[in-house]
Write a protein that holds these residues in place. Structure first.
Motif, PDB file in Angstrom:
ATOM      1  N   GLU A  97      -6.042  16.545   5.478  1.00  9.06           N
ATOM      2  CA  GLU A  97      -5.854  15.686   4.304  1.00  9.06           C
ATOM      3  C   GLU A  97      -6.864  14.546   4.281  1.00  9.06           C
ATOM      4  O   GLU A  97      -7.432  14.232   3.241  1.00  9.06           O
ATOM      5  CB  GLU A  97      -4.429  15.137   4.245  1.00  9.06           C
ATOM      6  N   VAL A  98      -7.122  13.940   5.421  1.00 10.57           N
ATOM      7  CA  VAL A  98      -8.136  12.884   5.484  1.00 10.57           C
ATOM      8  C   VAL A  98      -9.486  13.441   5.052  1.00 10.57           C
ATOM      9  O   VAL A  98     -10.206  12.826   4.253  1.00 10.57           O
ATOM     10  CB  VAL A  98      -8.198  12.265   6.892  1.00 10.57           C
ATOM     11  N   VAL A 128      -2.670   7.448   5.712  1.00  8.32           N
ATOM     12  CA  VAL A 128      -2.367   8.865   5.832  1.00  8.32           C
ATOM     13  C   VAL A 128      -1.664   9.012   7.182  1.00  8.32           C
ATOM     14  O   VAL A 128      -2.276   8.819   8.235  1.00  8.32           O
ATOM     15  CB  VAL A 128      -3.635   9.740   5.770  1.00  8.32           C
ATOM     16  N   LEU A 129      -0.373   9.291   7.111  1.00  5.74           N
ATOM     17  CA  LEU A 129       0.459   9.370   8.300  1.00  5.74           C
ATOM     18  C   LEU A 129       0.313  10.707   8.996  1.00  5.74           C
ATOM     19  O   LEU A 129      -0.020  11.712   8.377  1.00  5.74           O
ATOM     20  CB  LEU A 129       1.921   9.143   7.921  1.00  5.74           C
ATOM     21  N   SER A 130       0.629  10.721  10.271  1.00  2.54           N
ATOM     22  CA  SER A 130       0.682  11.987  10.998  1.00  2.54           C
ATOM     23  C   SER A 130       2.014  12.653  10.698  1.00  2.54           C
ATOM     24  O   SER A 130       2.896  12.049  10.073  1.00  2.54           O
ATOM     25  CB  SER A 130       0.542  11.734  12.499  1.00  2.54           C
ATOM     26  N   HIS A 137       0.837  -1.198   0.000  1.00  4.71           N
ATOM     27  CA  HIS A 137       0.000   0.000   0.000  1.00  4.71           C
ATOM     28  C   HIS A 137       0.873   1.250   0.000  1.00  4.71           C
ATOM     29  O   HIS A 137       2.063   1.198   0.276  1.00  4.71           O
ATOM     30  CB  HIS A 137      -0.967   0.007   1.197  1.00  4.71           C
ATOM     31  N   VAL A 138       0.240   2.362  -0.292  1.00 11.32           N
ATOM     32  CA  VAL A 138       0.896   3.668  -0.335  1.00 11.32           C
ATOM     33  C   VAL A 138       0.727   4.337   1.021  1.00 11.32           C
ATOM     34  O   VAL A 138      -0.347   4.275   1.629  1.00 11.32           O
ATOM     35  CB  VAL A 138       0.274   4.545  -1.447  1.00 11.32           C
ATOM     36  N   ASP A 139       1.792   4.985   1.511  1.00  9.43           N
ATOM     37  CA  ASP A 139       1.727   5.831   2.698  1.00  9.43           C
ATOM     38  C   ASP A 139       1.859   7.279   2.252  1.00  9.43           C
ATOM     39  O   ASP A 139       2.791   7.612   1.513  1.00  9.43           O
ATOM     40  CB  ASP A 139       2.885   5.535   3.663  1.00  9.43           C
ATOM     41  N   LEU A 140       0.939   8.118   2.693  1.00 10.77           N
ATOM     42  CA  LEU A 140       1.007   9.553   2.410  1.00 10.77           C
ATOM     43  C   LEU A 140       1.371  10.268   3.704  1.00 10.77           C
ATOM     44  O   LEU A 140       0.858   9.923   4.768  1.00 10.77           O
ATOM     45  CB  LEU A 140      -0.350  10.066   1.908  1.00 10.77           C
ATOM     46  N   ARG A 141       2.242  11.285   3.624  1.00  8.85           N
ATOM     47  CA  ARG A 141       2.573  12.072   4.811  1.00  8.85           C
ATOM     48  C   ARG A 141       2.273  13.540   4.525  1.00  8.85           C
ATOM     49  O   ARG A 141       3.122  14.280   4.047  1.00  8.85           O
ATOM     50  CB  ARG A 141       4.020  11.901   5.235  1.00  8.85           C
ATOM     51  N   PRO A 142       1.059  13.982   4.840  1.00  9.52           N
ATOM     52  CA  PRO A 142       0.696  15.382   4.643  1.00  9.52           C
ATOM     53  C   PRO A 142       1.198  16.254   5.784  1.00  9.52           C
ATOM     54  O   PRO A 142       1.592  15.751   6.834  1.00  9.52           O
ATOM     55  CB  PRO A 142      -0.835  15.339   4.636  1.00  9.52           C
ATOM     56  N   VAL A 143       1.134  17.548   5.588  1.00  4.51           N
ATOM     57  CA  VAL A 143       1.469  18.492   6.647  1.00  4.51           C
ATOM     58  C   VAL A 143       0.410  18.420   7.750  1.00  4.51           C
ATOM     59  O   VAL A 143       0.732  18.416   8.929  1.00  4.51           O
ATOM     60  CB  VAL A 143       1.582  19.935   6.081  1.00  4.51           C
ATOM     61  N   ASP A 144      -0.863  18.344   7.363  1.00  4.08           N
ATOM     62  CA  ASP A 144      -1.981  18.316   8.307  1.00  4.08           C
ATOM     63  C   ASP A 144      -2.793  17.049   8.044  1.00  4.08           C
ATOM     64  O   ASP A 144      -3.577  16.986   7.091  1.00  4.08           O
ATOM     65  CB  ASP A 144      -2.831  19.572   8.131  1.00  4.08           C
TER      66      ASP A 144
END
Length: 119
Positions: free
Chosen positions: A77-78, A111-113, A66-73
């Motif tokens: 983003e969720v 979606v990572l913190s 799977h893909v991990d996304l690391r947004p600023v917020d």
């Protein structure tokens, strides 16, 4: 000599629709499109890319990759992704710092913190 990662291939019921969804999520662009295959990348000359290919069957089980996304917020983003058609998914992750979502065809991603362990 080591190999170079070029693409991640994603099976899709509707490759064009799913590729466009992920292109919007990642701010990527379509670099190649034919009837049963669409490739997206950050820019035409930047690898790796994602290739979406047509398959007749629907997704059956939890992804093994799977893909991990690391947004600023993370929360913003969720919310954005859910508004775009993602849905929250419980894969028995418990109290984790990441949130598991599924794209419009059911492929899970995290979606990572801003900090914490990778999902």
């Amino acid at each position: 000599m080591a190999s170079r990662w070029e693409n991640l291939v994603v099976d899709a019921h509707d490759p064009a629709r799913l590729a466009r969804w992920w292109a919007e999520v990642l701010d990527y662009q379509i670099v190649h499109e034919v009837t049963d295959e669409v490739e997206i990348r950050r820019s035409p000359d930047e690898l790796p890319g994602l290739i979406f290919v047509s398959v007749p069957e629907t997704k059956q089980l939890k992804n093994r990759l799977h893909v991990d996304l690391r947004p600023v917020d993370q929360m913003a983003e969720v919310e954005r992704l859910v508004d775009m058609g993602a849905r929250r998914v419980d894969i028995d992750q418990g109290e984790a710092s990441w949130m598991v979502l599924a794209d419009p065809e059911g492929n899970e991603f995290c979606v990572l913190s801003g900090t914490g362990l990778v999902g």
